[in-house]
Design a protein around this motif. Sequence first.
Motif, short mmCIF file in Angstrom:
data_model
loop_
_atom_site.label_atom_id
_atom_site.label_comp_id
_atom_site.label_asym_id
_atom_site.label_seq_id
_atom_site.Cartn_x
_atom_site.Cartn_y
_atom_site.Cartn_z
N GLY A 71 39.12 36.80 35.36
CA GLY A 71 39.26 36.73 37.21
C GLY A 71 38.17 35.66 37.44
N ALA A 72 37.58 35.18 38.64
CA ALA A 72 36.40 34.45 39.49
C ALA A 72 35.41 34.74 38.76
CB ALA A 72 37.40 34.55 40.70
N GLY A 73 35.29 35.67 38.12
CA GLY A 73 33.95 36.75 37.91
C GLY A 73 33.18 37.15 39.62
N LEU A 74 33.94 37.31 39.87
CA LEU A 74 33.33 38.86 41.24
C LEU A 74 33.93 40.44 41.08
CD1 LEU A 74 35.33 36.30 43.80
CD2 LEU A 74 32.75 36.32 43.78
N SER A 75 31.62 41.07 41.52
CA SER A 75 32.49 42.39 41.49
C SER A 75 33.25 42.82 42.42
CB SER A 75 31.40 42.83 41.82
OG SER A 75 31.00 42.45 42.98
N ASN A 76 33.41 43.76 42.51
CA ASN A 76 34.44 44.77 43.71
C ASN A 76 33.36 44.15 44.57
OD1 ASN A 76 36.49 46.44 42.48
ND2 ASN A 76 34.93 46.91 40.28
N LEU A 77 32.59 44.19 44.70
CA LEU A 77 31.13 44.46 46.13
C LEU A 77 31.54 43.07 46.55
CD1 LEU A 77 29.97 45.15 48.15
CD2 LEU A 77 27.84 44.33 46.30
N ASP A 78 31.28 41.96 45.27
CA ASP A 78 31.41 40.41 45.92
C ASP A 78 33.37 40.44 46.69
OD1 ASP A 78 29.07 39.54 44.64
OD2 ASP A 78 29.95 38.75 43.28
N TYR A 79 34.24 40.66 45.64
CA TYR A 79 35.27 40.75 46.51
C TYR A 79 35.96 41.26 47.83
CZ TYR A 79 40.63 40.89 46.08
OH TYR A 79 42.23 40.74 46.03
N ALA A 80 35.90 42.06 47.93
CA ALA A 80 35.63 43.15 49.41
C ALA A 80 35.88 41.97 50.86
CB ALA A 80 34.56 44.65 49.97
N PRO A 81 34.53 41.45 50.70
CA PRO A 81 34.89 40.50 52.12
C PRO A 81 35.77 39.49 52.06
CG PRO A 81 32.74 39.42 50.51
CD PRO A 81 33.45 41.33 50.33
N LEU A 82 36.19 39.05 50.75
CA LEU A 82 37.72 38.25 50.72
C LEU A 82 38.45 38.55 51.07
CD1 LEU A 82 36.54 36.13 47.03
CD2 LEU A 82 35.41 35.84 49.72
N SER A 83 38.82 40.05 50.74
CA SER A 83 39.84 40.67 50.49
C SER A 83 40.12 41.20 52.14
CB SER A 83 40.18 41.71 49.55
OG SER A 83 41.51 42.42 49.93
N GLU A 84 39.07 41.11 52.18
CA GLU A 84 39.30 41.04 54.08
C GLU A 84 39.57 40.47 54.78
OE1 GLU A 84 36.29 41.95 57.92
OE2 GLU A 84 35.59 43.50 55.49
N ILE A 85 38.79 39.47 54.42
CA ILE A 85 39.89 38.06 55.38
C ILE A 85 41.47 37.91 54.90
CG2 ILE A 85 39.86 35.72 55.08
CD1 ILE A 85 36.51 36.21 54.33
N MET A 86 41.60 38.04 53.83
CA MET A 86 42.88 38.25 53.30
C MET A 86 44.12 39.01 54.02
SD MET A 86 43.18 37.37 49.10
CE MET A 86 41.43 36.80 48.56
#
Length: 409
Positions: A71-86
């Motif tokens: 992965g990119a070394g991101l936690s679930n919390l870190d991934y949340a705003p990125l997934s929202e943008i997608m």
Amino acid sequence: MVPVQSEKSREFEARLRRFMDAHVYPNEEAYHRQLKQGPERFRQPEIMEELKAKARAEGLWNLFLPDSENGAGLSNLDYAPLSEIMGRVNFASEVFNCSAPDTGNMEVLDRFGSEEQKERWLKPLLAGEIRSSFCMTEPAVASSDATNIQTRIERDGDDYVINGRKWWITNAYHPHTAIFIVMGKADPDADLHHQQSQILVEPDTPGITIVRPLSAFGYYDEPKGQAEILFENVRVPASNLILGEGRGFEISQGRLGPGRIHHCMRIIGQCERMLEIACERLSSRIAFGKPLAAQSVWHERIARARTDISMLRLLVQHTAWLMDTVGNRAARSEISQIKVAAVRIGRQVADMAVQAFGAAGLSDDFGLGYGFTRMNMIRMGDGPDEVHNRTIARLELAKYRKSAAEDAG
């Protein structure tokens, strides 16, 4: 405690927003136009492969998979705003190799796959060279209870033989799909949660029939498709079994938690986009002598949507933080809560946006017809509301049973 997004995640967020502005939003029209070109119903638009190459070159790739070197070394919390943008664009997750069901299947192989399975299937999935399907739901049983599954996976020498019928299998028609993960019963005499196994099956294996594409309210979800699939004496090597016999339910529980939260993250992005275009439409259309946005009924609807989306985001962030800190099992109630809340709010916002556009909202001219349909599809996917509400209630009631027992002691 208020969960805090890491600096690394903020940097990814800024880069992702720039990429969306520069490459994804300007190509939405081209993507949908190319989707309809040519005789094939399920075809991959050329622009998708171009966008994937650009995203991978910029390091915006495989942003999910916490606690993994892949992965990119991101936690679930870190991934949340990125997934929202997608989630703001219905095809954007694939651009960054972060789309379902591939994310869940990659997580299964990353966590539970053998070295041979990882080399053969995980590696090309991580590279975005192939796509995959997860075959669990069946037409003959209530598949919301996974222990009902009737597909058989029976050992025969050095092989397993698979017989059964599946449906609503996402990606089955995608031209790049190269592997199915099939869930079925290997030992019907074991206890309920150790009867199921999961096995890797290539779509061109003899005995597999793609029976028909399934439409949701008339939408065929191209280019992925939702299929009914028949498995008749499908023979695959025993080495294709994942983790071991009787481990299928365990694998599913590990897979579905992250999958559910990813859906909820994307729903927030979709809601934000629908609210934006609804507000723009209401501000530009005149009825009874003034803009629709000036009508008090729309003030009420917009305020409710804004409040609901903001509350949902906080609940999803809290759940992601719990998954990172105490684990998926301890966050079971919250994972179910966000699944129910996200779909409820998503359907309400989608309905509001359709209403703001009037008859135009029923069409696909503005993407709202499909957006509304997607919300209803997700309501059924990864467990219907009733199943999640049952989980929430049982876990909540258990707190009081424990308290009563302690008082009695």
